[in-house]
Scaffold this active site. Structure first.
Site, PDB file in Angstrom:
ATOM      1  N   CYS A   1     -21.785  -2.532 -17.891  1.00 40.18           N
ATOM      2  CA  CYS A   1     -21.552  -2.423 -16.451  1.00 40.18           C
ATOM      3  C   CYS A   1     -22.613  -3.206 -15.679  1.00 40.18           C
ATOM      4  O   CYS A   1     -23.805  -3.016 -15.893  1.00 40.18           O
ATOM      5  CB  CYS A   1     -21.587  -0.953 -16.044  1.00 40.18           C
ATOM      6  SG  CYS A   1     -21.331  -0.747 -14.277  1.00 40.18           S
TER       7      CYS A   1
ATOM      8  N   TYR B   1      -6.709   5.749   4.855  1.00 39.79           N
ATOM      9  CA  TYR B   1      -6.834   4.808   3.741  1.00 39.79           C
ATOM     10  C   TYR B   1      -5.977   3.555   3.985  1.00 39.79           C
ATOM     11  O   TYR B   1      -6.461   2.422   3.908  1.00 39.79           O
ATOM     12  CB  TYR B   1      -6.444   5.480   2.407  1.00 39.79           C
ATOM     13  CG  TYR B   1      -6.167   4.444   1.361  1.00 39.79           C
ATOM     14  CD1 TYR B   1      -7.237   3.790   0.735  1.00 39.79           C
ATOM     15  CD2 TYR B   1      -4.865   4.025   1.081  1.00 39.79           C
ATOM     16  CE1 TYR B   1      -7.012   2.772  -0.163  1.00 39.79           C
ATOM     17  CE2 TYR B   1      -4.630   3.007   0.182  1.00 39.79           C
ATOM     18  CZ  TYR B   1      -5.711   2.385  -0.435  1.00 39.79           C
ATOM     19  OH  TYR B   1      -5.478   1.367  -1.308  1.00 39.79           O
TER      20      TYR B   1
ATOM     21  N   ASP C   1     -10.232   5.446  -1.518  1.00 37.91           N
ATOM     22  CA  ASP C   1      -9.166   6.045  -2.334  1.00 37.91           C
ATOM     23  C   ASP C   1      -9.827   6.722  -3.540  1.00 37.91           C
ATOM     24  O   ASP C   1     -11.056   6.784  -3.638  1.00 37.91           O
ATOM     25  CB  ASP C   1      -8.117   5.005  -2.742  1.00 37.91           C
ATOM     26  CG  ASP C   1      -8.639   4.056  -3.814  1.00 37.91           C
ATOM     27  OD1 ASP C   1      -9.855   4.010  -4.055  1.00 37.91           O
ATOM     28  OD2 ASP C   1      -7.816   3.351  -4.422  1.00 37.91           O
TER      29      ASP C   1
ATOM     30  N   GLU D   1       0.824  -1.217   0.000  1.00 35.84           N
ATOM     31  CA  GLU D   1       0.000   0.000   0.000  1.00 35.84           C
ATOM     32  C   GLU D   1       0.856   1.265   0.000  1.00 35.84           C
ATOM     33  O   GLU D   1       0.538   2.234  -0.664  1.00 35.84           O
ATOM     34  CB  GLU D   1      -0.948   0.011   1.212  1.00 35.84           C
ATOM     35  CG  GLU D   1      -2.057  -1.025   1.150  1.00 35.84           C
ATOM     36  CD  GLU D   1      -2.989  -0.849  -0.050  1.00 35.84           C
ATOM     37  OE1 GLU D   1      -3.065   0.263  -0.595  1.00 35.84           O
ATOM     38  OE2 GLU D   1      -3.622  -1.843  -0.451  1.00 35.84           O
TER      39      GLU D   1
ATOM     40  N   LEU E   1      10.915   5.983  -7.544  1.00 43.71           N
ATOM     41  CA  LEU E   1       9.497   6.041  -7.161  1.00 43.71           C
ATOM     42  C   LEU E   1       9.057   7.450  -6.779  1.00 43.71           C
ATOM     43  O   LEU E   1       7.876   7.757  -6.782  1.00 43.71           O
ATOM     44  CB  LEU E   1       9.211   5.116  -5.964  1.00 43.71           C
ATOM     45  CG  LEU E   1       8.937   3.655  -6.275  1.00 43.71           C
ATOM     46  CD1 LEU E   1       8.744   2.875  -4.986  1.00 43.71           C
ATOM     47  CD2 LEU E   1       7.704   3.498  -7.143  1.00 43.71           C
ATOM     48  N   GLY E   2      10.027   8.313  -6.427  1.00 43.63           N
ATOM     49  CA  GLY E   2       9.680   9.679  -6.035  1.00 43.63           C
ATOM     50  C   GLY E   2       9.031   9.731  -4.654  1.00 43.63           C
ATOM     51  O   GLY E   2       8.920   8.707  -3.983  1.00 43.63           O
ATOM     52  N   TYR E   3       8.641  10.923  -4.238  1.00 41.04           N
ATOM     53  CA  TYR E   3       8.001  11.122  -2.928  1.00 41.04           C
ATOM     54  C   TYR E   3       8.776  10.365  -1.842  1.00 41.04           C
ATOM     55  O   TYR E   3       8.270   9.453  -1.216  1.00 41.04           O
ATOM     56  CB  TYR E   3       6.547  10.652  -2.939  1.00 41.04           C
ATOM     57  CG  TYR E   3       5.677  11.396  -3.915  1.00 41.04           C
ATOM     58  CD1 TYR E   3       5.112  12.617  -3.576  1.00 41.04           C
ATOM     59  CD2 TYR E   3       5.427  10.887  -5.182  1.00 41.04           C
ATOM     60  CE1 TYR E   3       4.325  13.308  -4.477  1.00 41.04           C
ATOM     61  CE2 TYR E   3       4.638  11.571  -6.099  1.00 41.04           C
ATOM     62  CZ  TYR E   3       4.086  12.782  -5.724  1.00 41.04           C
ATOM     63  OH  TYR E   3       3.302  13.456  -6.623  1.00 41.04           O
TER      64      TYR E   3
HETATM   65  S1  SF4 Z   1     -22.680   2.634 -15.126  1.00 41.62           S
HETATM   66 FE1  SF4 Z   1     -20.844   3.721 -15.672  1.00 41.62          FE
HETATM   67  S2  SF4 Z   1     -20.639   5.341 -14.165  1.00 41.62           S
HETATM   68 FE2  SF4 Z   1     -22.131   3.884 -13.369  1.00 41.62          FE
HETATM   69  S3  SF4 Z   1     -20.902   2.495 -12.107  1.00 41.62           S
HETATM   70 FE3  SF4 Z   1     -21.025   1.574 -14.131  1.00 41.62          FE
HETATM   71  S4  SF4 Z   1     -19.196   2.297 -15.184  1.00 41.62           S
HETATM   72 FE4  SF4 Z   1     -19.477   3.602 -13.403  1.00 41.62          FE
END
Ligand code: SF4
Length: 353
Positions: free
Chosen positions: A198, A116, A134, A33, A76-78
């Site tokens: 989705c 986090y 996050d 992490e 890696l920086g930071y």
């Molecule tokens: S529909 Fe689009 S905006 Fe909504 S959770 Fe799925 S990928 Fe994300």
């Protein structure tokens, strides 16, 4: 189905195989992490494997020299992350009898561990019911629930972590947290999220309201400070001159070519010559030649924009410099900022040999 069930089903089918995903060891989870903060997964992977091999236990890391940890961190920086890594390992030995904590409250006591990271370690290692929040999680939740609250204000963490906890329902916290982060990283991405395939599209409020592109909302950032650095490279029989950045601020404890900061980069060579000749570090030696190497470089840090120029400078006589200057034949064994590392790799690789 519910958000958490759909999400976890998606995760089981689409998750990436990553070395830190197959462990419950809090030390390894914490290591991954910290490395992954502000670092891409692909880049972080090789560093994780390197650290895991070199320091297989928190005690091995605590026993290591800070300089060695900084050297391994190079690229890696930071660097404050690397310093905190070492300090937190020391804390585990002294304050926790060498046993890496696994509960959220105690994890927060470790240097460099914020909400986090503490939530990630506590939930992945011991299934503690704390949500991770996050950038990926902010994005998924703000879209799914159509939350307009900017994600970078002091109160946003509370709002989004409460929402995440509600969405978690009865699922296992380790699975849910991994799944929502992975979903944000691979599917509900900042640009071109895959809304057409989705699993959450039926209940995604932003999609229904056609607001996916507007979310998440971010409050405009504070002004970035512009800085102009002039690095002086002198290389003669005694070696290359470098100095350690002892002062607080960026690049603390890293090495650089002696640097002169100016208000801008409008100066002529003759003006720079004067600045070098009146600088204590060069003990009033007369400059015979100044040549800029490569072009101007821009380097972005979170609140600063560094403009850097590198000059090769010759003096009229062999010089003895101030004691703060170190002479070396090669930069290889010194931790140096990424900006300088890039310059050397591209313009002067012989300094690394
Ligand atoms: S529909 Fe689009 S905006 Fe909504 S959770 Fe799925 S990928 Fe994300």
């Amino acid at each position: 189905m519910s958000f958490s069930v759909d999400l976890i089903n998606w995760y089981q089918k689409n998750k990436r195989e990553l070395p830190w995903r197959n462990t419950k060891n809090p030390y390894y989870i914490w290591l991954s992490e910290i490395i992954l903060q502000q670092t891409r997964v692909e880049q972080g992977k090789s560093y994780y494997l390197k650290f895991e091999k070199e320091f297989p236990t928190v005690r091995a890391l605590a026993n290591a020299d800070e300089q060695k940890v900084l050297n391994m961190w190079q690229g890696l920086g930071y660097y404050s992350r690397a310093r905190n890594l070492k300090k937190a390992a020391d804390q585990v030995i002294t304050e926790f009898n060498g046993v890496f904590p696994t509960d959220y409250k105690n994890l927060l006591k470790l240097k460099g561990v914020g909400k986090y990271t503490a939530a990630a370690v506590a939930s992945f290692s011991k299934n503690e019911r704390v949500p991770v929040v996050d950038g990926n999680v902010y994005r998924v939740i703000s879209r799914y629930l159509n939350i307009d609250e900017p994600i970078n204000t002091p109160k946003s963490y509370k709002i989004f972590s409460e929402a995440a906890l509600e969405l978690m329902e009865n699922s296992r916290p380790d699975e849910f947290n991994q799944a929502i982060m992975e979903f944000g990283a691979l599917h509900c991405t900042p640009t071109n999220p895959k809304c057409d395939k989705c699993p959450l599209s039926d209940q995604c409020t932003a999609l229904v309201l056609n607001r996916v592109k507007d979310l998440p909302v971010k409050k405009k950032k504070t002004k970035v400070r512009e800085r102009f650095f002039n690095f002086i490279i002198t290389n003669n029989a005694s070696g290359l001159a470098i100095e350690k950045r002892d002062q607080k601020g960026i690049w603390q404890n890293l090495y650089q070519f002696p640097m002169i900061e100016t208000k801008n980069h409008k100066h002529q060579f003759s003006e720079l010559k004067k600045l070098i000749e009146t600088d204590d570090r060069f003990q009033n030696h007369k400059v015979s030649k100044v040549t800029q190497i490569g072009s101007d470089r821009k380097h972005l840090l979170s609140h600063q924009r560094i403009w850097a120029r590198f000059y090769e400078v010759e003096f009229e006589s062999e010089t003895v410099y101030h004691e703060s200057i170190v002479r070396t034949k090669s930069l290889e064994s010194y931790p140096i900022p990424r900006l300088i590392e890039r310059f050397v790799e591209e313009e002067a690789p012989h300094y690394l040999k």
